[in-house]
Write a protein that holds these residues in place. Structure first.
Motif, PDB file in Angstrom:
ATOM      1  N   LEU A  62       0.813  -1.219   0.000  1.00 31.38           N
ATOM      2  CA  LEU A  62       0.000   0.000   0.000  1.00 31.38           C
ATOM      3  C   LEU A  62       0.846   1.267   0.000  1.00 31.38           C
ATOM      4  N   ARG A  63       2.146   1.116  -0.287  1.00 27.61           N
ATOM      5  CA  ARG A  63       3.007   2.284  -0.134  1.00 27.61           C
ATOM      6  C   ARG A  63       2.576   3.448  -1.025  1.00 27.61           C
ATOM      7  N   ASN A  64       2.127   3.156  -2.237  1.00 29.31           N
ATOM      8  CA  ASN A  64       1.684   4.252  -3.116  1.00 29.31           C
ATOM      9  C   ASN A  64       0.556   5.048  -2.478  1.00 29.31           C
ATOM     10  N   PHE A  65      -0.298   4.335  -1.741  1.00 30.13           N
ATOM     11  CA  PHE A  65      -1.443   5.010  -1.129  1.00 30.13           C
ATOM     12  C   PHE A  65      -1.026   5.806   0.106  1.00 30.13           C
ATOM     13  N   THR A  66      -0.175   5.182   0.948  1.00 26.25           N
ATOM     14  CA  THR A  66       0.235   5.916   2.154  1.00 26.25           C
ATOM     15  C   THR A  66       1.038   7.152   1.767  1.00 26.25           C
ATOM     16  N   ARG A  67       1.810   7.015   0.706  1.00 30.40           N
ATOM     17  CA  ARG A  67       2.575   8.153   0.226  1.00 30.40           C
ATOM     18  C   ARG A  67       1.656   9.295  -0.209  1.00 30.40           C
ATOM     19  N   LEU A  68       0.587   8.886  -0.887  1.00 26.50           N
ATOM     20  CA  LEU A  68      -0.393   9.863  -1.355  1.00 26.50           C
ATOM     21  C   LEU A  68      -0.998  10.615  -0.175  1.00 26.50           C
ATOM     22  N   TRP A  69      -1.247   9.855   0.896  1.00 23.13           N
ATOM     23  CA  TRP A  69      -1.872  10.436   2.077  1.00 23.13           C
ATOM     24  C   TRP A  69      -0.998  11.552   2.654  1.00 23.13           C
TER      25      TRP A  69
ATOM     26  N   HIS B  47       6.137   7.758 -12.804  1.00 24.78           N
ATOM     27  CA  HIS B  47       5.742   6.792 -11.785  1.00 24.78           C
ATOM     28  C   HIS B  47       4.335   6.269 -12.077  1.00 24.78           C
ATOM     29  N   LEU B  48       4.266   5.185 -12.834  1.00 26.74           N
ATOM     30  CA  LEU B  48       2.946   4.680 -13.218  1.00 26.74           C
ATOM     31  C   LEU B  48       2.192   4.107 -12.022  1.00 26.74           C
ATOM     32  N   GLY B  49       2.912   3.484 -11.076  1.00 25.22           N
ATOM     33  CA  GLY B  49       2.245   2.934  -9.896  1.00 25.22           C
ATOM     34  C   GLY B  49       1.543   4.018  -9.105  1.00 25.22           C
ATOM     35  N   ARG B  50       2.226   5.127  -8.907  1.00 25.37           N
ATOM     36  CA  ARG B  50       1.607   6.218  -8.160  1.00 25.37           C
ATOM     37  C   ARG B  50       0.436   6.815  -8.921  1.00 25.37           C
TER      38      ARG B  50
ATOM     39  N   TRP C  67      -7.246   5.455  -8.489  1.00 23.70           N
ATOM     40  CA  TRP C  67      -8.164   4.804  -7.550  1.00 23.70           C
ATOM     41  C   TRP C  67      -8.730   5.787  -6.540  1.00 23.70           C
ATOM     42  N   ALA C  68      -7.898   6.717  -6.084  1.00 19.09           N
ATOM     43  CA  ALA C  68      -8.397   7.738  -5.165  1.00 19.09           C
ATOM     44  C   ALA C  68      -9.510   8.536  -5.827  1.00 19.09           C
ATOM     45  N   MET C  69      -9.327   8.880  -7.116  1.00 17.44           N
ATOM     46  CA  MET C  69     -10.362   9.631  -7.833  1.00 17.44           C
ATOM     47  C   MET C  69     -11.645   8.824  -7.918  1.00 17.44           C
ATOM     48  N   PHE C  70     -11.477   7.523  -8.169  1.00 18.38           N
ATOM     49  CA  PHE C  70     -12.654   6.666  -8.297  1.00 18.38           C
ATOM     50  C   PHE C  70     -13.414   6.607  -6.973  1.00 18.38           C
ATOM     51  N   LEU C  71     -12.688   6.476  -5.870  1.00 15.92           N
ATOM     52  CA  LEU C  71     -13.341   6.421  -4.564  1.00 15.92           C
ATOM     53  C   LEU C  71     -14.107   7.718  -4.286  1.00 15.92           C
ATOM     54  N   ILE C  72     -13.498   8.844  -4.664  1.00 17.39           N
ATOM     55  CA  ILE C  72     -14.173  10.129  -4.467  1.00 17.39           C
ATOM     56  C   ILE C  72     -15.472  10.167  -5.266  1.00 17.39           C
ATOM     57  N   LEU C  73     -15.400   9.668  -6.504  1.00 17.94           N
ATOM     58  CA  LEU C  73     -16.613   9.642  -7.339  1.00 17.94           C
ATOM     59  C   LEU C  73     -17.690   8.769  -6.711  1.00 17.94           C
TER      60      LEU C  73
END
Lengths: 274, 331
Positions: B88-95, B299-302, B308-314
């Motif tokens: 989940l590192r890409n996500f925690t980084r985003l946070w 960085h394609l992973g990020r 996915w974050a955008m999708f969750l917001i939608l």
């Protein structure tokens, strides 16, 4: 339906709104007919100058507009033909044929309309990179060849516009599915196919996000991608950029002037039934 | 779904089959033809819907699922084939990423700045178009013309119009006594300018959708309202707007989806200076940030994690809209 006659104020307000809608387009042409120096002066020009030919020529060669326009015509044309054909086939099946799983499949079609394109852009890029399709036109054509809205639109139209008895009669005469499609469905669907075709063409012509990811400016760009290249020059010549914008917009404006009423009708029809 | 009359139920083929099985016995051509006929009846619906689902599976569903997978990896654009599992590192980084929150904030602000006025103006214009008008066809086409313009062309024109020193908008502002505005570099000013481009392109389109819905409102509603002494303005507020509620909700959802995906306008409003959304990221949207992470920083992973974050917001927005609609129906 109510038909109160419009007062003068209505015309004034609508006139102002229309002017606001058209002004940026007219001004594109004005700016494209001036020089960069003139555009960097106040007040800005309000009428046409004499440099249109020169600017169009520079934009044409600098941004490779000829190739870009041709590419866009190929892309938008193929996407339109594919979308209209596949949407009509599926729309007819969903509107008039009974088969196992059709409700679930139709729900899937509608569901796909809610998926944002960004969600698949990374793997899609990896896919076309793997196929070595980056900078090739099929990279933008193939992913847009089918469209959930198109299926939905054709289904809604055919449910009412295609008399069930007509299909039944052709069937009892022993016509195969392909014959029914060709002789009964296509003729009945023609008005909706035309509208869907125009809407698809406009959307495909203006598509930006995926083409700029999949096509770089050195390969075979579409007009939209080529336009972004014009602005990145060392000293951007605004009048040339506007000439490019004009070149990219003009073909669609012609389509709009010729078919405007049908496109308007199509959008309004889709809105009520949707 | 209405009008589900099924046409090609097997009974429609009954006469043919009876003929083939009764009188046609011993004539192999006819038996074959009838078998082929039944086969055709049964499978052609699937053949008709197949192209859609095949293409969708290849270019829609597979990428969709794979994005989730890629988001859990480190993938670089330069070598998309080698993926390193990072959980989940890409996500925690985003946070912890201030630029992500900045982009989210900008997306919300620009979304509101563009959607609210757009739909309000569209409603008003639709109301006017609904009167009996001379040249109504002209007005409808003219109002829709910006829809035919591309993001790229429109944004390039508006960059010029919003120019700080020689732009027409600042010229008008100073002519009427206001100071010139730095539309590129001001935070609010630049977001307003980007919103203007969206408003310009989509107001007419929405007006036509409202107009279509208005024409479906039964005239008696207005007549009885008029009998009750309602003025035109009151009729608009108490008859038109309530009747249009489902349509208004629909356009709200569609415009919101559009706003979360805003990309071309902020990219090109930057005048070719990359995907940062202004010198201080002041108008960088989520869509633009995704592009910057994936195709500028490689960085394609990020980028997948942002998707996915955008999708969750939608999904959150869609859930909220559903709640709203549920309340509306129960009234």
């Amino acid at each position: 339906m109510r038909s109160l006659r419009a007062g003068q104020l209505t015309y004034v307000v609508l006139g102002l709104f229309t002017a606001g809608s058209l002004f940026p387009l007219v001004w594109t042409a004005i700016a494209a007919s001036r020089t960069n120096t003139r555009l960097a002066q106040t007040p800005p020009p309000f009428w046409f100058g004499g440099n249109l030919g020169r600017n169009l020529q520079i934009a044409w060669t600098d941004a490779n507009m000829g190739t870009a326009l041709l590419n866009t015509v190929i892309v938008a044309g193929t996407v339109t033909v594919g979308t209209v054909l596949f949407s009509t086939l599926a729309g007819f099946a969903f509107a008039k044929l009974r088969f196992r799983g059709r409700r679930m499949l139709m729900a899937m079609v509608v569901g796909t309309m809610l998926i944002p394109p960004q969600l698949s852009v990374v793997p899609l890029y990896m896919l076309i990179a793997k196929l070595s399709w980056t900078d090739r036109l099929q990279a933008v054509v193939l992913p847009s060849l089918v469209c959930a809205f198109g299926v939905f639109f054709m289904r809604q139209y055919l449910v009412h516009a295609l008399p069930t008895e007509l299909v039944e009669a052709a069937r009892t005469d022993g016509a195969s599915s392909l014959r029914v499609m060709w002789h009964v469905v296509f003729p009945a669907a023609r008005p909706a196919m035309a509208v869907l075709g125009m809407l698809t063409f406009v959307m495909s012509w203006n598509d930006f996000f995926w083409p700029i990811v999949a096509l770089t400016q050195n390969g075979s760009p579409t007009v939209q991608v080529a336009l972004t290249g014009l602005g990145r020059g060392y000293i951007p010549d605004q009048s040339v950029i506007m000439a490019g914008a004009l070149l990219g917009t003009l073909p669609l404006l012609v389509v709009f002037i010729v078919f405007g009423r049908q496109i308007v009708g199509g959008i309004m029809q889709g809105a009520v039934k949707g | 779904m209405t009008d589900e009359t099924a046409v090609l139920s097997p009974s429609a083929a009954a006469p043919e089959r009876a003929a083939a099985e009764g009188g046609g016995r011993g004539r192999p051509g006819q038996v074959w033809r009838s078998r082929r006929y039944r086969w055709d009846l049964r499978w052609s619906p699937y053949a008709f819907v197949a192209p859609f689902f095949l293409f969708f599976a290849a270019f829609g569903l597979f990428p969709l699922l794979y994005t989730g997978w890629a988001a859990l990896h480190q993938v670089e654009l330069t070598d998309p084939d080698s993926m390193t599992w990072v959980g989940l590192r890409n996500f925690t980084r985003l946070w912890d990423d201030e630029f992500f929150w900045n982009a989210l904030r900008n997306t919300v602000t620009i979304g509101l700045l563009s959607t609210v006025p757009q739909l309000a103006i569209a409603l008003g214009v639709a109301h006017l178009l609904n009167y009996r008008l001379r040249g109504s066809a002209f007005f409808r086409v003219a109002v829709l013309t910006p829809y035919a313009t591309s993001v790229a062309a429109a944004t390039l024109v508006f960059v010029l119009l919003f120019g700080r020193d020689y732009g027409m908008i600042n010229w008008v502002l100073s002519a009427v006594g206001f100071g010139a505005v730095d539309w590129q570099n001001g935070t609010f000013a630049s977001q307003l300018a980007v919103s203007t481009i969206v408003i310009w392109r989509w107001t007419g389109y929405n007006a036509l959708i409202y107009l279509a819905a208005m024409q479906a409102v039964p005239g008696e509603l207005y007549e009885s309202a008029a009998l009750d002494g309602a003025s035109r303005w009151q009729q608009f507020l108490h008859v038109t707007v309530p009747s249009l509620r489902p349509t208004i909700l629909f356009t709200c959802v569609v415009s919101t989806i559009g706003a979360t995906q805003l990309f071309g306008e902020p990219l090109l409003f930057n005048g070719g200076a990359g995907a940062t959304g202004g010198s201080d990221h002041q108008f960088q949207t989520l869509g633009l940030y995704l592009y910057e992470q994936g195709w500028v920083n490689l960085h394609l992973g990020r980028a997948s994690a942002i998707a996915w974050a955008m999708f969750l917001i939608l999904l959150l927005i869609a859930g909220a809209a559903r709640l709203l609609r549920g309340r509306g129906n129960s009234r």
